[in-house]
Design a protein around this motif. Structure first.
Motif, PDB file in Angstrom:
ATOM      1  N   GLY A  19      44.712  36.092  34.923  1.00  0.00           N
ATOM      2  CA  GLY A  19      44.097  36.392  36.224  1.00  0.00           C
ATOM      3  C   GLY A  19      44.593  37.710  36.780  1.00  0.00           C
ATOM      4  N   ARG A  21      44.495  40.407  40.203  1.00  0.00           N
ATOM      5  CA  ARG A  21      44.141  40.620  41.608  1.00  0.00           C
ATOM      6  C   ARG A  21      43.506  41.996  41.773  1.00  0.00           C
ATOM      7  NH1 ARG A  21      49.731  41.812  41.670  1.00  0.00           N
ATOM      8  NH2 ARG A  21      50.233  43.618  42.978  1.00  0.00           N
ATOM      9  N   THR A  23      41.360  44.534  39.064  1.00  0.00           N
ATOM     10  CA  THR A  23      40.914  44.693  37.672  1.00  0.00           C
ATOM     11  C   THR A  23      41.003  46.147  37.209  1.00  0.00           C
ATOM     12  OG1 THR A  23      38.660  44.824  38.475  1.00  0.00           O
ATOM     13  CG2 THR A  23      39.366  42.686  37.625  1.00  0.00           C
ATOM     14  N   THR A  29      47.791  38.043  38.941  1.00  0.00           N
ATOM     15  CA  THR A  29      47.912  37.082  40.044  1.00  0.00           C
ATOM     16  C   THR A  29      49.216  36.296  39.957  1.00  0.00           C
ATOM     17  OG1 THR A  29      46.565  35.635  38.663  1.00  0.00           O
ATOM     18  CG2 THR A  29      45.453  36.739  40.495  1.00  0.00           C
ATOM     19  N   GLN A 216      38.874  36.536  34.465  1.00  0.00           N
ATOM     20  CA  GLN A 216      38.171  36.765  35.732  1.00  0.00           C
ATOM     21  C   GLN A 216      37.207  35.618  36.044  1.00  0.00           C
ATOM     22  OE1 GLN A 216      40.721  38.680  36.436  1.00  0.00           O
ATOM     23  NE2 GLN A 216      39.438  39.061  38.210  1.00  0.00           N
ATOM     24  N   ASN A 217      36.614  35.025  35.003  1.00  0.00           N
ATOM     25  CA  ASN A 217      35.770  33.847  35.238  1.00  0.00           C
ATOM     26  C   ASN A 217      36.610  32.713  35.818  1.00  0.00           C
ATOM     27  OD1 ASN A 217      33.653  35.267  34.228  1.00  0.00           O
ATOM     28  ND2 ASN A 217      33.646  34.273  32.215  1.00  0.00           N
ATOM     29  N   THR A 218      37.846  32.578  35.323  1.00  0.00           N
ATOM     30  CA  THR A 218      38.732  31.533  35.852  1.00  0.00           C
ATOM     31  C   THR A 218      39.015  31.794  37.329  1.00  0.00           C
ATOM     32  OG1 THR A 218      39.773  31.219  33.693  1.00  0.00           O
ATOM     33  CG2 THR A 218      40.996  30.422  35.596  1.00  0.00           C
ATOM     34  N   ILE A 219      39.378  33.028  37.657  1.00  0.00           N
ATOM     35  CA  ILE A 219      39.694  33.379  39.048  1.00  0.00           C
ATOM     36  C   ILE A 219      38.507  33.053  39.965  1.00  0.00           C
ATOM     37  CG2 ILE A 219      40.055  35.399  40.586  1.00  0.00           C
ATOM     38  CD1 ILE A 219      42.611  34.697  39.167  1.00  0.00           C
ATOM     39  N   GLN A 220      37.304  33.346  39.487  1.00  0.00           N
ATOM     40  CA  GLN A 220      36.127  33.151  40.344  1.00  0.00           C
ATOM     41  C   GLN A 220      35.676  31.703  40.456  1.00  0.00           C
ATOM     42  OE1 GLN A 220      33.633  36.013  38.417  1.00  0.00           O
ATOM     43  NE2 GLN A 220      34.855  37.681  39.268  1.00  0.00           N
ATOM     44  N   THR A 221      35.952  30.882  39.428  1.00  0.00           N
ATOM     45  CA  THR A 221      35.326  29.546  39.450  1.00  0.00           C
ATOM     46  C   THR A 221      36.278  28.357  39.398  1.00  0.00           C
ATOM     47  OG1 THR A 221      35.099  29.453  37.035  1.00  0.00           O
ATOM     48  CG2 THR A 221      33.278  30.501  38.244  1.00  0.00           C
ATOM     49  N   THR A 269      37.367  26.273  34.260  1.00  0.00           N
ATOM     50  CA  THR A 269      36.505  27.435  34.525  1.00  0.00           C
ATOM     51  C   THR A 269      35.064  26.976  34.304  1.00  0.00           C
ATOM     52  OG1 THR A 269      38.267  28.874  33.739  1.00  0.00           O
ATOM     53  CG2 THR A 269      36.053  29.823  33.742  1.00  0.00           C
TER      54      THR A 269
END
Ligand code: DP6
Length: 410
Positions: A19, A21, A23, A29, A216-221, A269
């Motif tokens: 993750g 914070r 990119t 993160t 980034q998919n993990t961070i968003q979902t 995710t």
């Protein structure tokens, strides 16, 4: 023309980075922590030459020329190292001292891994660390590794940890400009030489989601990710303590729990990311059975998995022979020579195979079937070792014209 050749090691995290914070600057993160593996077994080797006469920057990766203009992350590393060199040149000029204006010269970069990229082993960390370290040597930059790690981080996050040997933490930092997001050495490789690693290359034809995209998919979902971020700071402290005390019991449990949590957030995710396959899970079960069979109830081995199905098993030296025999029994290889090279003499001349498996461990067959031949295609036995190395002129990958000596993959 000035030419420098260096190698950098692979690192395998025991507290995972997953993750960002930021990119662009590659700011994570959470803090992470890794073990640097021996370059004798796995490394990236990079030669860089700088010459006024070159028409532009050029790059060869594993014998193939790549379009350097498309590689933004590499550009970040060039820009940052050239800026520091330029400052040194300006200072020298102001003091009236002669200095070669290397920061203005185009460069030729040639890089190779000593392991087949097809094996699916992470190469971005060692590759980008080798690039930044070699640039630093080429430009005679002050060799503060944490300083360089901030540059390597902008090539690939995990690369910042490959600038040190031994046990390395990547401190996430707080600043928006990333000035405090850097790698530091927790302990050198000499601190815990009994700690060894076995890389199990798990065959997998599928190409998975890249770390960059996946995280980034993990961070968003993933709602579970917020929970992970609460857990990691405590784990980092406990992991550092375990390493400093050479406490394998704590080290092993934390390593396995953190790998499992990382793969849990991948599953959380949406859509889910699957990095582990049936063989990976088989190895996890085997290690838990092996630990359960331990006479004093203590953990004897610990697994960890990155963004792919390959297992890395950490264990004290005294257990390594048994672990190799176990893996060879439950996950038999196709070609014994390719399958395992006894680099460190752990088998004492014995061959791999079930004849050598301690009888107590064949009982695991009730829970773990013997897997099809070739489900683990390669075993690499290795240990904690040093950070990047400077090689001599004869090791250069470039010839006198600044072109690759070899164009086919090694
Ligand atoms: C699962 O460093 O490859 O190996 O910063 O986007 O280049 P980028 O990602 P990368 O991610 C590595 C993730 C990991 C865990 C780890 O090494 O800590």
């Amino acid at each position: 023309m000035k030419t420098v050749t260096c190698t950098a090691p692979v690192n395998i995290a025991v507290i995972k980075y997953w993750g960002k914070r930021d990119t662009q600057l590659i700011l994570p993160t959470n803090d992470s922590l890794s073990v640097t593996l021996s370059q004798d077994i796995l490394h990236s080797k990079t030669t860089i030459s700088a010459a006024k006469e070159y028409s532009g920057d050029r790059l060869w990766l594993n014998g193939k020329e790549e379009d350097i203009t498309k590689n933004k992350r590499m550009h970040n590393c060039f820009r940052e190292t050239r800026a520091i060199r330029k400052a040194v040149e300006d200072k020298a000029a102001a003091a009236g001292q002669p200095i070669e204006l290397l920061s203005t010269y185009p460069v030729h970069v040639c890089s190779e891994n000593n392991f087949p990229t097809a094996a699916g082993l992470a190469s971005s960390a060692s590759g980008l660390a080798a690039l930044v370290f070699t640039l630093a040597k080429l430009f005679d930059l002050p060799s503060d590794m944490s300083e360089l790690s901030r540059i390597a981080r902008q090539g690939s996050g995990s690369a910042c940890r490959s600038l040190f040997g031994g046990f390395v933490a990547w401190e996430m930092g707080k600043e928006a400009d990333g000035s405090d997001s850097k790698a530091v050495q927790v302990a050198p490789e000499t601190h815990w030489p009994e700690l060894e690693a076995l890389v199990c290359v798990v065959s997998d034809a599928k190409k998975g989601t890249s770390s960059t995209e996946g995280m980034q998919n993990t961070i968003q979902t993933s709602p579970l990710m917020a929970e992970r971020l609460k857990v990691v700071p405590g784990r980092m402290e406990a992991m550092k303590k375990a390493i400093l005390a050479k406490d394998f019991e704590s080290f092993g449990e934390l390593t396995m729990r953190d790998s499992n949590q990382f793969h849990a957030v991948c599953l959380d995710t949406f859509p889910p990311i699957f990095y582990l396959n049936d063989t990976s899970r088989g190895i996890m079960r085997l290690i838990h059975e092996y630990n359960r069979s331990s006479p004093d109830g203590k953990i004897k081995a610990a697994y960890t998995y990155d963004a792919g199905p390959n297992a890395v098993i950490y264990a004290p030296k005294q257990n390594m022979r048994e672990i190799i025999q176990l893996i060879a029994h439950y996950f038999p290889g196709t070609d014994s020579d390719y399958y395992f090279k006894d680099t460190y003499g752990v088998l004492g001349g014995a061959a791999l195979g079930e004849n050598y498996l301690p009888a107590a461990h064949t009982s695991f067959e009730e829970v773990i079937p013997v897997h099809p031949v070739g489900s683990v295609s390669r075993l690499l036995h290795t240990k904690t070792h040093d950070g990047p190395r400077v090689l001599s002129e004869k090791d250069s990958l470039l010839n006198e014209q600044g072109l690759p000596k070899r164009t086919a993959q090694v």
